[in-house]
Design a protein around this motif. Structure first.
Motif, PDB file in Angstrom:
ATOM      1  N   VAL A 185      37.537  22.169   3.520  1.00 17.87           N
ATOM      2  CA  VAL A 185      36.485  22.224   4.545  1.00 17.87           C
ATOM      3  C   VAL A 185      35.148  21.956   3.858  1.00 17.87           C
ATOM      4  CG1 VAL A 185      37.852  23.867   5.853  1.00 17.87           C
ATOM      5  CG2 VAL A 185      36.022  24.710   4.393  1.00 17.87           C
ATOM      6  N   ASP A 186      34.096  21.835   4.679  1.00 15.55           N
ATOM      7  CA  ASP A 186      32.813  21.382   4.148  1.00 15.55           C
ATOM      8  C   ASP A 186      31.698  22.416   4.184  1.00 15.55           C
ATOM      9  OD1 ASP A 186      33.586  18.466   3.836  1.00 15.55           O
ATOM     10  OD2 ASP A 186      33.990  18.777   5.973  1.00 15.55           O
ATOM     11  N   LEU A 187      31.709  23.306   5.175  1.00 10.78           N
ATOM     12  CA  LEU A 187      30.620  24.247   5.371  1.00 10.78           C
ATOM     13  C   LEU A 187      31.153  25.618   5.763  1.00 10.78           C
ATOM     14  CD1 LEU A 187      28.309  22.023   7.612  1.00 10.78           C
ATOM     15  CD2 LEU A 187      27.717  22.760   5.296  1.00 10.78           C
ATOM     16  N   VAL A 188      30.476  26.669   5.303  1.00 12.40           N
ATOM     17  CA  VAL A 188      30.665  28.023   5.817  1.00 12.40           C
ATOM     18  C   VAL A 188      29.279  28.586   6.095  1.00 12.40           C
ATOM     19  CG1 VAL A 188      31.604  30.325   5.457  1.00 12.40           C
ATOM     20  CG2 VAL A 188      32.755  28.357   4.433  1.00 12.40           C
ATOM     21  N   GLY A 191      30.195  23.127  -5.422  1.00 10.25           N
ATOM     22  CA  GLY A 191      29.485  23.358  -4.177  1.00 10.25           C
ATOM     23  C   GLY A 191      28.153  24.052  -4.364  1.00 10.25           C
ATOM     24  N   VAL A 192      27.508  24.345  -3.228  1.00 11.44           N
ATOM     25  CA  VAL A 192      26.183  24.958  -3.208  1.00 11.44           C
ATOM     26  C   VAL A 192      26.214  26.140  -2.253  1.00 11.44           C
ATOM     27  CG1 VAL A 192      23.734  24.600  -2.733  1.00 11.44           C
ATOM     28  CG2 VAL A 192      25.121  22.698  -3.588  1.00 11.44           C
ATOM     29  N   VAL A 193      25.663  27.274  -2.667  1.00  9.34           N
ATOM     30  CA  VAL A 193      25.576  28.458  -1.811  1.00  9.34           C
ATOM     31  C   VAL A 193      24.157  29.008  -1.895  1.00  9.34           C
ATOM     32  CG1 VAL A 193      26.542  30.700  -1.210  1.00  9.34           C
ATOM     33  CG2 VAL A 193      27.984  29.000  -2.361  1.00  9.34           C
ATOM     34  N   ALA A 225      27.066  27.958   2.755  1.00 10.73           N
ATOM     35  CA  ALA A 225      27.854  27.389   1.659  1.00 10.73           C
ATOM     36  C   ALA A 225      28.266  25.985   2.049  1.00 10.73           C
ATOM     37  CB  ALA A 225      29.080  28.247   1.366  1.00 10.73           C
ATOM     38  N   ALA A 226      28.101  25.038   1.123  1.00 13.03           N
ATOM     39  CA  ALA A 226      28.415  23.640   1.410  1.00 13.03           C
ATOM     40  C   ALA A 226      29.112  23.007   0.224  1.00 13.03           C
ATOM     41  CB  ALA A 226      27.133  22.863   1.730  1.00 13.03           C
ATOM     42  N   LEU A 231      25.062  17.500   1.943  1.00 11.40           N
ATOM     43  CA  LEU A 231      25.461  18.157   3.182  1.00 11.40           C
ATOM     44  C   LEU A 231      24.735  19.491   3.341  1.00 11.40           C
ATOM     45  CD1 LEU A 231      27.348  17.796   5.623  1.00 11.40           C
ATOM     46  CD2 LEU A 231      29.027  19.189   4.387  1.00 11.40           C
ATOM     47  N   HIS A 232      24.558  20.199   2.254  1.00 14.01           N
ATOM     48  CA  HIS A 232      23.837  21.464   2.285  1.00 14.01           C
ATOM     49  C   HIS A 232      22.423  21.262   2.818  1.00 14.01           C
ATOM     50  CE1 HIS A 232      21.247  24.623   0.525  1.00 14.01           C
ATOM     51  NE2 HIS A 232      22.277  25.416   0.731  1.00 14.01           N
ATOM     52  N   ALA A 233      21.751  20.232   2.351  1.00 13.32           N
ATOM     53  CA  ALA A 233      20.380  19.976   2.793  1.00 13.32           C
ATOM     54  C   ALA A 233      20.319  19.674   4.288  1.00 13.32           C
ATOM     55  CB  ALA A 233      19.793  18.819   1.987  1.00 13.32           C
ATOM     56  N   ALA A 234      21.302  18.936   4.791  1.00 11.89           N
ATOM     57  CA  ALA A 234      21.312  18.597   6.215  1.00 11.89           C
ATOM     58  C   ALA A 234      21.497  19.838   7.075  1.00 11.89           C
ATOM     59  CB  ALA A 234      22.417  17.584   6.492  1.00 11.89           C
TER      60      ALA A 234
END
Length: 270
Positions: free
Chosen positions: A209-212, A234-236, A252-253, A258-261
């Motif tokens: 998956v991509d985002l939480v 990833g980035v959290v 979380a991304a 994707l995190h920035a979006a």
């Protein structure tokens, strides 16, 4: 004087201790899972915040391991009082993340074990005892050990919200204002799923998956997932792009783009 210089940490020892903690929690939780008449209490007046005997037994078991092997380390846990660190290291323990899922018999709960050295986690384990999957990240390694063997963890490279898969535990994310922020992201992704507890973070680290996105978390809910996800690429952060290890609103991304979006939309929440 305690040191938190990460270059001086006894990595092999700490990793071994973390796995012993996970083993102890597995042994404590599994006898209760899907058992009839599970002893359960409600910790929240006017709501439902359950705790079971499995939660308490698992945390007690992990604390016994630390008392024996790492007595100078601090402990932050969900069910018992914090123990200050004398070594500069603190273990952040959630014996059952997803107690509601545990009670309902779904295998989405997990044992969370984070290790903090200074500000933020340096190592983490997300363990799902019933399935037998253990996700670990930190100290230069990110992997899952489970029924299908050992595999590296690597987050996905999805960069567009329109292509992303989003997870959260509850449809009612936090306050009304927080739900508005979450829904702004939800309405732009390809697929949204609910009710996964800490297993959502494990699946993000595994590239499924991509985002939480969540809100209202405590430090013990997120320390271990941060370490695992970051080790997997990833980035959290929180919803303002700052550190997330103290809990609160979490994004979380799988990658920075994707995190920035998603962050751009979440920042609008009061």
């Amino acid at each position: 004087m305690p040191t938190t210089d990460r270059s001086e940490l006894p990595i092999d020892e700490l990793r071994a201790v973390a796995h012993k903690l996970a083993d102890a929690a597995r042994a404590a939780t599994l006898p209760y899972f899907r058992a009839p008449d599970l002893p359960t209490e409600n910790k929240q007046a006017g709501g439902f915040d359950p705790v079971t005997r499995a939660d308490r037994d698992a945390e007690a078991a992990m604390r016994r391991v630390l008392a024996d092997l790492r007595p100078d380390d601090g402990i932050m846990g969900e069910e018992e009082a914090d123990i200050p660190s004398r070594s500069g290291l603190t273990w952040v323990l959630d014996p059952i993340d997803g107690t509601r899922g545990f009670i309902a018999g779904t295998p989405t709960w997990g044992v969370l074990i984070g290790l903090q050295a200074g500000a933020g986690p340096v190592f983490g384990i997300i363990d799902q005892p019933y399935i037998g999957e253990r996700f670990e990240g930190g100290f230069g390694r990110a992997r899952v050990v489970g029924p299908q063997g050992i595999a590296p963890l690597r987050t996905r490279g999805t960069t567009l919200l329109a292509d992303a898969i989003l997870f959260t535990t509850f449809p009612e994310v936090g306050t009304a204002a927080e739900r508005t922020g979450f829904e702004a992201v939800r309405d732009r992704v390809r697929l949204t799923r609910y009710g996964m507890d800490c297993y959502a973070y494990a699946l993000l680290a595994a590239g499924q998956v991509d985002l939480v996105i969540e809100a209202g978390l405590h430090c013990y809910d997120i320390a271990a997932p941060i370490a695992v996800i970051e080790a997997a690429g990833g980035v959290v952060t929180n919803w303002q792009g700052g550190p997330a290890h103290t809990g609160g609103r979490i994004l979380a991304a799988g990658n920075a783009t994707l995190h920035a979006a998603a962050l751009e939309l979440l920042k609008t929440a009061p």
